[in-house]
Design a protein around this motif. Sequence first.
Motif, mmCIF file in Angstrom:
data_model
loop_
_atom_site.group_PDB
_atom_site.id
_atom_site.type_symbol
_atom_site.label_atom_id
_atom_site.label_comp_id
_atom_site.label_asym_id
_atom_site.label_seq_id
_atom_site.Cartn_x
_atom_site.Cartn_y
_atom_site.Cartn_z
ATOM 1 N N ASN A 171 12.246 11.165 43.075
ATOM 2 C CA ASN A 171 12.576 10.657 41.741
ATOM 3 C C ASN A 171 11.315 10.372 40.921
ATOM 4 O O ASN A 171 10.281 10.020 41.479
ATOM 5 C CB ASN A 171 13.358 9.344 41.857
ATOM 6 C CG ASN A 171 14.692 9.564 42.520
ATOM 7 O OD1 ASN A 171 15.185 10.691 42.574
ATOM 8 N ND2 ASN A 171 15.274 8.500 43.041
ATOM 9 N N SER A 172 11.464 10.508 39.634
ATOM 10 C CA SER A 172 10.357 10.183 38.728
ATOM 11 C C SER A 172 10.897 10.045 37.318
ATOM 12 O O SER A 172 11.801 10.783 36.912
ATOM 13 C CB SER A 172 9.313 11.305 38.755
ATOM 14 O OG SER A 172 8.353 11.113 37.739
ATOM 15 N N THR A 173 10.361 9.100 36.574
ATOM 16 C CA THR A 173 10.642 9.028 35.130
ATOM 17 C C THR A 173 9.377 9.395 34.376
ATOM 18 O O THR A 173 9.289 10.421 33.694
ATOM 19 C CB THR A 173 11.099 7.603 34.735
ATOM 20 O OG1 THR A 173 12.285 7.302 35.462
ATOM 21 C CG2 THR A 173 11.374 7.513 33.240
ATOM 22 N N ARG A 174 8.332 8.555 34.534
ATOM 23 C CA ARG A 174 7.110 8.695 33.757
ATOM 24 C C ARG A 174 6.347 9.986 34.058
ATOM 25 O O ARG A 174 5.960 10.722 33.155
ATOM 26 C CB ARG A 174 6.160 7.506 34.027
ATOM 27 C CG ARG A 174 6.563 6.224 33.359
ATOM 28 C CD ARG A 174 6.186 5.055 34.231
ATOM 29 N NE ARG A 174 7.115 5.031 35.351
ATOM 30 C CZ ARG A 174 8.233 4.310 35.363
ATOM 31 N NH1 ARG A 174 8.491 3.523 34.371
ATOM 32 N NH2 ARG A 174 9.082 4.378 36.375
ATOM 33 N N THR A 175 6.124 10.238 35.343
ATOM 34 C CA THR A 175 5.234 11.348 35.702
ATOM 35 C C THR A 175 5.856 12.682 35.305
ATOM 36 O O THR A 175 5.194 13.540 34.712
ATOM 37 C CB THR A 175 4.938 11.310 37.218
ATOM 38 O OG1 THR A 175 4.536 9.984 37.564
ATOM 39 C CG2 THR A 175 3.840 12.285 37.593
ATOM 40 N N ARG A 219 5.681 16.888 43.144
ATOM 41 C CA ARG A 219 5.846 15.564 43.757
ATOM 42 C C ARG A 219 6.702 15.746 44.992
ATOM 43 O O ARG A 219 7.760 16.404 44.935
ATOM 44 C CB ARG A 219 6.519 14.584 42.799
ATOM 45 C CG ARG A 219 6.948 13.308 43.522
ATOM 46 C CD ARG A 219 7.392 12.231 42.593
ATOM 47 N NE ARG A 219 6.265 11.679 41.873
ATOM 48 C CZ ARG A 219 6.327 10.522 41.189
ATOM 49 N NH1 ARG A 219 7.441 9.828 41.152
ATOM 50 N NH2 ARG A 219 5.276 10.081 40.552
ATOM 51 N N HIS A 246 -1.927 9.910 44.314
ATOM 52 C CA HIS A 246 -1.280 10.106 43.002
ATOM 53 C C HIS A 246 -2.426 10.151 41.992
ATOM 54 O O HIS A 246 -2.641 9.236 41.202
ATOM 55 C CB HIS A 246 -0.321 8.953 42.737
ATOM 56 C CG HIS A 246 0.654 9.188 41.608
ATOM 57 N ND1 HIS A 246 0.559 10.245 40.725
ATOM 58 C CD2 HIS A 246 1.750 8.484 41.222
ATOM 59 C CE1 HIS A 246 1.550 10.165 39.850
ATOM 60 N NE2 HIS A 246 2.290 9.108 40.132
ATOM 61 N N GLN A 274 -2.087 9.535 38.144
ATOM 62 C CA GLN A 274 -1.807 8.124 37.827
ATOM 63 C C GLN A 274 -3.116 7.332 37.824
ATOM 64 O O GLN A 274 -3.376 6.548 36.914
ATOM 65 C CB GLN A 274 -0.836 7.532 38.850
ATOM 66 C CG GLN A 274 -0.526 6.054 38.627
ATOM 67 C CD GLN A 274 0.282 5.779 37.377
ATOM 68 O OE1 GLN A 274 1.279 6.450 37.128
ATOM 69 N NE2 GLN A 274 -0.139 4.808 36.574
ATOM 70 N N PRO A 329 1.766 0.625 37.303
ATOM 71 C CA PRO A 329 2.051 2.061 37.162
ATOM 72 C C PRO A 329 3.526 2.352 36.909
ATOM 73 O O PRO A 329 3.860 3.468 36.494
ATOM 74 C CB PRO A 329 1.611 2.631 38.520
ATOM 75 C CG PRO A 329 1.734 1.477 39.483
ATOM 76 C CD PRO A 329 1.415 0.250 38.674
ATOM 77 N N GLY A 330 4.411 1.349 37.157
ATOM 78 C CA GLY A 330 5.847 1.581 37.053
ATOM 79 C C GLY A 330 6.350 2.346 38.278
ATOM 80 O O GLY A 330 5.547 2.984 38.959
ATOM 81 N N PRO A 331 7.618 2.335 38.562
ATOM 82 C CA PRO A 331 8.602 1.460 37.932
ATOM 83 C C PRO A 331 8.358 0.004 38.328
ATOM 84 O O PRO A 331 8.007 -0.257 39.477
ATOM 85 C CB PRO A 331 9.944 1.956 38.488
ATOM 86 C CG PRO A 331 9.639 2.853 39.633
ATOM 87 C CD PRO A 331 8.216 3.220 39.594
#
Length: 326
Positions: free
Chosen positions: A64-68, A117, A147, A150, A276-278
């Motif tokens: 899972n990823s949102t930002r990257t 990823r 990462h 990041q 870095p989130g989440p």
Amino acid sequence: MNSANLQLDDNGSLKHFLTIDGLKREHLVSILDVAESFLNVSDRSVKKVPALRGKVVANLFFENSTRTRTTFELAAKRLSADVLNLNISVSATAKGETLLDTLRNLEAMHVDMFVIRHADSGAAHFIAQHARPGVSVINAGDGRHAHPTQAMLDVFTIRQMKGDFTPLKVAIIGDILHSRVARSQILALNTLGVSEVRVIAPKTLLPHDARESLGVHVFHDLEEGITDADVVIMLRLQKERMDGALLASEQEYFQRFGVTQARMKLASPDAIVMHPGPLNRGVEIESEVADGPQSVILEQVSNGIAIRMAVMAMAMNPRALGGESA
Ligand code: CP
């Protein structure tokens, strides 16, 4: 795994971006400077430059990823590349196809760059080892290992806010043991010459040899570790990588290691707050800190686009972008 050698060509320029490990200060500064030159592309009415025109970038996100994922997609589009986002849950991987077969099939469609990823440490290195000459691989996070983009967007944000790295004391708080982000950040910060990298965590969330293996100062008391820090970075508890119970409860963790407004008063008065989130509010960070005036958490996200543009453009075209200077 020696990703460092694999990611540089004979001139010492980036051809893949797999890890911070093995890169020199000059490499990192070169990435930061190229990212700086891309920063204003996001503010233009036409948010595009031609650096990757005619190239095909495939985003392979097995976790899972949102930002990257979204910032890699935006970055590739701003460089004028054609972008494929493979939906892993409905791809042939879900029917048992190997990573190598997926790679070969996408290469047959003339993909020029893979952004990957994966839950397994070393997955991006494996793809880079097997990719055809001329194809670049960018690590968007592999297991607990690395990462690197990041870490680069984090040090970019620190440079933007603080200027010089050398006087800075940087405190990284939380689940260091399972964190690919922390490993990459520590390598980048030490390579860029900060005064002190501190890690603050319970013993169960730190490698047993953290001081020697990571080159950091170790604290188990948040208030001691955060005192006079110029940069305060929180990490989430990475429960998906924990074997068994390493903590009594999230409530107890927040009491001992949660960053609150009261605890931030111990840091340097102009300290910045990063994540870095989440992020998990009320577990590692109080909302008033996450949303407060010292927080640069959303600046980190915005800067992720420029850093990812820089890394992709340099890996595809190192000479044109000054990669040879490193
Ligand atoms: N920092 C980070 O990797 O966030 P995502 O998991 O949303 O990509």
